[in-house]
Design an enzyme around this catalytic site. Structure first.
Site: not given
Length: 757
Positions: A37-38, A234-235, A265, A616
């Site tokens: 996504k970044t 973001d987020e 998340q 992760r």
């Protein structure tokens, strides 16, 4: 040389390409774990600039300064823009790069320029946590409220929650349903008045006051709407209500709002994060473009399938199915162990095995639900000589509340320990300030007596007022009684009595998550004391403190090493990745946490936390649960976590140190296959039985016993540094060992790397 469009789109997948190129109007990007996504977000911003949008017309809001810095660096690299220097931090609309930063930093910059429009001075100060705590304490004193009845940290926690929900004191007052909350709101009113009088804001005010500014001053709002025509967040699943209002107002005019995040998340509701912001985005913007990034660049498919099996149970979530081009990999391991000590040793064995195969400890992590669980993993690392680091916290025996209890015990063993005595003289808070301590030390120095004796002579010190003398006398009276008791009871009983007499629990547990965590750490310290129950009272106390001292000494040798295993809570691991992930304590009451068991929304968040932990892992995933566990001073026998029951048998390799469990899994697997008309394979890999068990053993025997024989006096042992030797005596977990070299050593068995020969 300017970058061409084709270069910006090079290396992005089809869905990422949509994120980059479809820039007009509202966009909702559901970005699964590890989906790049970044990369998509930075390429999108660079693409806008390449298409002629001015840098100052673009805003990117992140949740950390680190993320904002990384985004700027990536955009600079994509567009070959050198790092800007000497840019005014309070200016907008200048420079070659878009504006990026956290909600707080961006709002602070707006307020520095515009706050006079709502009646405040632009030279306002920002109160940090300590400033806030002092202010609340003053208000409680002014209102004649005992800070033991209403604790400052609890009040600040409530105030922060009110502000994250954009509730002013009058609005919070209308929602206060009981006398306790009415009292909190009354403090909130005075707190806000005091801030205004001091021309001060706290961190939550930075956002809330910017929202008020925009609502009350349309011209100011229009100015920033014209400044930032393209907004990226973001987020977005972690935003609270006041942050949502800030973004909604900014985006109202041009509606070029791109939010990116993953509802699966969303794990920070305790900080005020509102998952509804992302879940209901399409209701607010019916014409929004929705793009789901499902290709994962981190994990292999078996890990993703197991994680998807866990998260898919949550209702009302946007459907997505993560996939990876890495189809092959190790099955996630689910390992049942006898107890918490075996859990730690199995985790470290897995770490060592991965290290042998792939090298580096720094690419591995042990995750746990609460900080108190770290102790046994720390000790296992020390015992195995594995360097480790605690992320987002401090090592167990260095935690403030743990050191406070240890200082009390040190004083009871040795009253002349002035450093320990000074540490505890105002713990829990008993209004003994630095001025009083200075007078005590002065009296001690002049009369050449110990601080302990000085406290007994406090009535003779004329410079200390009577109320303070009474508090000091009460303190020393408690210590005198406990000192007598220390000669009659074991360290565990003494510690329990100590905690009760000084009111440690009520002092630490202050209606905040941090307070609960601190109390759990104290309870975990009680777990360590259990092993000294069979000793004489003073030997029990001495041996326990000696073990702690030895652990701290060995631990300090491992600090500063680069290649270290990471230990951290699950809440801190979001956004990170590791080649090997171990999730410990997968049991009901631990994970999911006992505080969440009766709350549907909190249980759903706990499940998201498990999903975050599982995703992760890049190469290997290892989950552990214990049949019994000594945790927080109590022995528990919990069921395995409901989350791991949701993972299909085909996606996990089951292991156990209990042969009955392994047989049960094999039989259950075979029964399921028979019902499906398939061949029965009674002992599959996932019904693995550890080699340490003899399958022909008599089932009447104790099959749960530890495979390693208990060490005892007279045994021959080997230490990797000191060589061969004989155990002369053992006190709890403290061993006196005579080595063949002639050296005699005192070692803590909890961390000493010794083996029987």
């Amino acid at each position: 040389m300017p970058v061409t469009e084709s270069a910006l789109l090079n290396g992005v997948n089809d869905e990422q390409r949509k994120v980059v190129t479809q820039t007009q109007g509202p966009s909702l990007i559901i970005a699964g774990a590890g989906s790049g996504k970044t990369r998509a977000l930075t390429h999108r911003i660079a693409y806008l600039m390449e298409q002629g949008v001015k840098p100052w017309q673009i805003l990117a809001v992140t949740f950390t300064n680190k993320a904002a810095k990384e985004m700027k660096e990536r955009i600079g690299n994509l567009l070959e823009i050198e790092e800007e220097k000497n840019v005014n931090p309070f200016s907008f609309g200048s420079g070659k790069m878009p504006t990026s930063g956290t909600f707080h930093s961006i709002c602070a910059r707006i307020l520095r320029r515009e706050i006079e429009h709502i009646g405040m001075d632009s030279h306002f100060v920002i109160y940090d946590t300590e400033d806030q705590r002092k202010l609340v304490k003053e208000i409680l004193k002014e209102m004649h409220i005992d800070d033991k009845e209403l604790k400052p940290r609890a009040v600040l926690s409530y105030i922060s929650r009110f502000k994250s929900e954009a509730l002013l004191p009058t609005e919070a007052e209308s929602q206060a349903s009981d006398s306790h909350m009415k009292q909190v709101v009354a403090v909130y009113k005075k707190y806000q008045h005091a801030l205004k009088q001091s021309n001060a804001l706290d961190f939550d005010d930075l956002i809330l006051e910017t929202v008020r500014l925009f609502n009350e001053c349309p011209n100011v709002l229009n100015k920033y709407q014209e400044t930032w025509r393209y907004i990226h967040v973001d987020e977005y699943q972690d935003t609270n209500h006041s942050q949502y209002l800030f973004i909604s107002l900014l985006a109202q005019k041009y509606r070029n709002l791109c939010v990116i995040g993953d509802p699966d998340q969303s794990i920070y509701s305790f900080r005020g994060a509102d998952i509804r912001n992302i879940m209901e985005f399409e209701k607010e913007y019916p014409d929004a473009l929705k793009i789901t990034l499902e290709q994962n660049y981190r994990s292999h498919q078996l890990i993703l399938d197991a994680a998807d099996a866990v998260i898919s149970v949550n209702p009302d979530r946007p459907k997505k199915s993560m996939w990876s081009e890495k189809k092959e990999g190790a099955l996630p391991i689910l390992n049942e162990v006898e107890n918490e000590k075996k859990e730690a040793s199995e985790a470290i064995k897995a770490v060592q095995e991965f290290h042998r195969k792939h090298g580096h400890f720094k690419n591995q992590v042990i995750l746990y639900r609460t900080n108190a669980q770290s102790r046994l993993f720390e000790e296992a690392c020390l015992r195995s000589g594995i360097p480790y680091r605690i992320v987002g916290g401090v090592k167990f025996y260095a935690r403030r509340e743990v050191k406070d209890v240890l200082a009390y015990l040190q004083v009871l063993l040795n009253p002349n320990d002035a450093l320990s005595l000074l540490r505890i003289i105002n713990v829990p808070a008993r209004k003994i300030g630095l001025t009083t301590i200075g007078k005590l030390q002065e009296y001690s120095s002049i009369n050449k007596i110990s601080l302990w004796k000085t406290l007994h002579d406090v009535e003779e010190i004329q410079s200390i007022n009577q109320p303070t003398k009474e508090r000091l006398s009460s303190f020393i009276e408690i210590l005198d009684k406990l000192k007598i008791q220390s000669e009659k009871v074991t360290v565990l009983e003494l510690a329990n009595s100590l905690l009760e007499k000084i009111g440690m629990e009520s002092w630490l547990r202050d209606e905040t998550e941090e307070g609960e965590e601190r109390w759990r750490n104290v309870q975990e310290l009680l777990s360590v004391m259990q092993k000294y129950n069979g000793l004489d009272p003073l030997i029990s106390l001495t041996s326990f403190l000696e073990e702690v001292s030895l652990i701290s000494e060995v631990d300090s040798l491992n600090e500063g090493l680069d290649d270290a295993l990471t230990l951290m809570t699950l809440h801190l691991c979001k956004g990170l990745e590791f080649n090997h992930v171990i999730i410990a304590g997968c049991e009901e009451g631990i994970f999911p946490h006992s505080n969440c068991m009766l709350n549907k929304e909190q249980l759903e968040e706990e499940r998201r936390l498990m999903y975050v932990g599982m995703t992760r892992g890049k190469m290997e995933l290892h989950m552990l649960y214990a049949r019994t566990r000594m945790l927080w001073g109590q022995t528990q026998s919990n069921e395995p976590s409901r989350f791991i029951y949701d993972i299909p048998d085909s996606l996990i390799e089951r292991r156990s140190d209990n042969v009955l469990s392994a047989f049960a899994w094999a039989s259950d697997s075979g029964f399921k296959k028979a019902k499906q008309g398939k061949d029965i394979e009674p002992f599959r890999q996932k019904a693995h039985i550890d080699a340490e068990f003899n399958q022909d053993m008599d089932f009447d025997d104790d099959i749960n016993q530890d495979s390693e024989a208990e060490l005892a006096a007279g045994m021959r042992i080997r230490h990797p540094s000191f060589g061969l030797g004989i155990i002369k005596s053992i006190r709890g977990d403290i061993a006196e060992i005579q080595f063949d070299s002639g050296e005699s050593k005192t070692l803590a068995l909890s961390i000493a790397p010794i083996e029987r020969v």
